[in-house]
Design a protein around this motif. Structure first.
Motif, mmCIF file in Angstrom:
data_model
loop_
_atom_site.group_PDB
_atom_site.id
_atom_site.type_symbol
_atom_site.label_atom_id
_atom_site.label_comp_id
_atom_site.label_asym_id
_atom_site.label_seq_id
_atom_site.Cartn_x
_atom_site.Cartn_y
_atom_site.Cartn_z
ATOM 1 N N ALA A 142 36.616 3.681 -16.668
ATOM 2 C CA ALA A 142 35.802 4.589 -17.492
ATOM 3 C C ALA A 142 36.554 4.958 -18.766
ATOM 4 N N ARG A 143 35.770 5.210 -19.825
ATOM 5 C CA ARG A 143 36.381 5.528 -21.110
ATOM 6 C C ARG A 143 35.371 6.214 -22.019
ATOM 7 N N THR A 144 35.896 6.865 -23.041
ATOM 8 C CA THR A 144 35.040 7.464 -24.059
ATOM 9 C C THR A 144 34.546 6.371 -24.991
ATOM 10 N N ALA A 145 33.553 6.706 -25.792
ATOM 11 C CA ALA A 145 33.204 5.884 -26.955
ATOM 12 C C ALA A 145 34.224 6.210 -28.045
ATOM 13 N N TRP A 146 34.231 5.427 -29.096
ATOM 14 C CA TRP A 146 35.027 5.792 -30.268
ATOM 15 C C TRP A 146 34.525 7.142 -30.754
ATOM 16 N N HIS A 147 35.438 7.999 -31.173
ATOM 17 C CA HIS A 147 35.056 9.303 -31.685
ATOM 18 C C HIS A 147 36.204 9.893 -32.495
ATOM 19 N N LEU A 166 44.735 5.281 -21.052
ATOM 20 C CA LEU A 166 44.796 4.330 -22.155
ATOM 21 C C LEU A 166 44.214 5.037 -23.365
ATOM 22 N N VAL A 167 44.941 5.022 -24.489
ATOM 23 C CA VAL A 167 44.512 5.704 -25.706
ATOM 24 C C VAL A 167 44.713 4.744 -26.870
ATOM 25 N N GLN A 168 43.724 4.680 -27.745
ATOM 26 C CA GLN A 168 43.847 3.800 -28.910
ATOM 27 C C GLN A 168 43.221 4.454 -30.122
ATOM 28 N N SER A 169 43.918 4.381 -31.250
ATOM 29 C CA SER A 169 43.352 4.742 -32.545
ATOM 30 C C SER A 169 42.763 3.483 -33.148
ATOM 31 N N ARG A 170 41.679 3.635 -33.883
ATOM 32 C CA ARG A 170 41.007 2.468 -34.482
ATOM 33 C C ARG A 170 42.026 1.691 -35.316
ATOM 34 N N GLY A 171 42.152 0.399 -35.008
ATOM 35 C CA GLY A 171 43.084 -0.467 -35.725
ATOM 36 C C GLY A 171 44.492 -0.476 -35.159
ATOM 37 N N GLY A 172 44.766 0.391 -34.172
ATOM 38 C CA GLY A 172 46.104 0.471 -33.596
ATOM 39 C C GLY A 172 46.184 -0.208 -32.240
ATOM 40 N N ASP A 173 47.352 -0.133 -31.642
ATOM 41 C CA ASP A 173 47.572 -0.688 -30.312
ATOM 42 C C ASP A 173 47.101 0.289 -29.243
ATOM 43 N N ILE A 174 46.742 -0.226 -28.078
ATOM 44 C CA ILE A 174 46.433 0.629 -26.928
ATOM 45 C C ILE A 174 47.756 1.138 -26.371
ATOM 46 N N VAL A 175 47.826 2.434 -26.153
ATOM 47 C CA VAL A 175 49.035 3.082 -25.660
ATOM 48 C C VAL A 175 48.779 3.600 -24.256
ATOM 49 N N GLU A 176 49.721 3.365 -23.338
ATOM 50 C CA GLU A 176 49.652 3.949 -21.998
ATOM 51 C C GLU A 176 50.304 5.325 -22.038
ATOM 52 N N GLU A 179 40.759 11.148 -37.082
ATOM 53 C CA GLU A 179 41.216 9.838 -36.603
ATOM 54 C C GLU A 179 40.287 9.314 -35.512
ATOM 55 N N GLU A 180 39.703 8.146 -35.750
ATOM 56 C CA GLU A 180 38.822 7.539 -34.752
ATOM 57 C C GLU A 180 39.671 6.993 -33.613
ATOM 58 N N HIS A 181 39.302 7.347 -32.387
ATOM 59 C CA HIS A 181 40.078 6.953 -31.214
ATOM 60 C C HIS A 181 39.192 6.924 -29.981
ATOM 61 N N TRP A 182 39.741 6.393 -28.885
ATOM 62 C CA TRP A 182 39.093 6.470 -27.578
ATOM 63 C C TRP A 182 40.189 6.681 -26.546
ATOM 64 N N HIS A 183 39.792 7.143 -25.357
ATOM 65 C CA HIS A 183 40.738 7.300 -24.254
ATOM 66 C C HIS A 183 39.999 7.113 -22.947
ATOM 67 N N GLY A 184 40.748 6.653 -21.949
ATOM 68 C CA GLY A 184 40.129 6.421 -20.651
ATOM 69 C C GLY A 184 41.143 6.002 -19.608
ATOM 70 N N ALA A 185 40.616 5.587 -18.453
ATOM 71 C CA ALA A 185 41.436 5.182 -17.312
ATOM 72 C C ALA A 185 41.749 3.688 -17.385
ATOM 73 N N THR A 186 42.761 3.282 -16.658
ATOM 74 C CA THR A 186 43.047 1.859 -16.498
ATOM 75 C C THR A 186 41.950 1.244 -15.626
ATOM 76 N N PRO A 187 41.856 -0.084 -15.583
ATOM 77 C CA PRO A 187 40.794 -0.711 -14.788
ATOM 78 C C PRO A 187 40.871 -0.432 -13.287
ATOM 79 N N ASP A 188 42.067 -0.103 -12.781
ATOM 80 C CA ASP A 188 42.250 -0.009 -11.336
ATOM 81 C C ASP A 188 42.485 1.391 -10.779
ATOM 82 N N ASP A 189 42.652 2.392 -11.635
ATOM 83 C CA ASP A 189 43.036 3.723 -11.143
ATOM 84 C C ASP A 189 42.245 4.840 -11.805
#
Length: 133
Positions: free
Chosen positions: A47-52, A68-78, A91-101
């Motif tokens: 699960a994750r947010t939309a870009w916002h 998992l957190v990412q800014s638009r154009g940046g790397d995904i950060v754990e 800053e446009e970003h999204w955040h959410g869970a990993t695929p397994d947890d």
């Protein structure tokens, strides 16, 4: 001092989230000059947010799982339990869970002068964007 009643848990809308996400408000403006908003947010695996973005920025503090957190154009950060990340105003970003947890974080922000402009919701994070790690 005023003891506040506990608002009910809500499931976040699919227009703004992919997957199952639950929100428990902790602090919300109560009609006096207060801007602080704090919520415990729980994400099911994948699960994750939309870009916002947020008018005054947002602080996320992970309490369990791995975010998992990412800014638009940046790397995904754990982001691991006990760690905090700050997303600056606009800053446009999204955040959410990993695929397994599951993942839980505290989301903290200040309302804008016009609360309807506090968060600007954008497009959904695609599966390809989400998997790009």
């Amino acid at each position: 001092m005023q003891k506040l009643s506990k608002p009910a848990t809500t499931k976040n809308p699919p227009e703004q989230f992919t997957g199952d996400v639950w929100l428990d408000p902790i602090a919300v403006p109560q009609g006096w000059d207060q801007r602080m908003v704090v919520a415990r947010v729980r994400f099911a695996p994948g699960a994750r947010t939309a870009w916002h973005s947020h008018a005054r920025g947002q602080t996320l503090h992970v309490t369990s799982g791995v975010a998992l957190v990412q800014s638009r154009g940046g790397d995904i950060v754990e982001v691991h339990p006990g760690e905090t990340v700050y997303c600056p105003p606009g800053e446009e970003h999204w955040h959410g869970a990993t695929p397994d947890d599951f993942m839980e974080h505290l989301a903290m922000l200040e309302n804008a002068d016009d609360p309807s402009t506090t968060t600007t919701w954008l497009d959904h994070v695609t599966d390809d964007e989400y998997r790009r790690r």
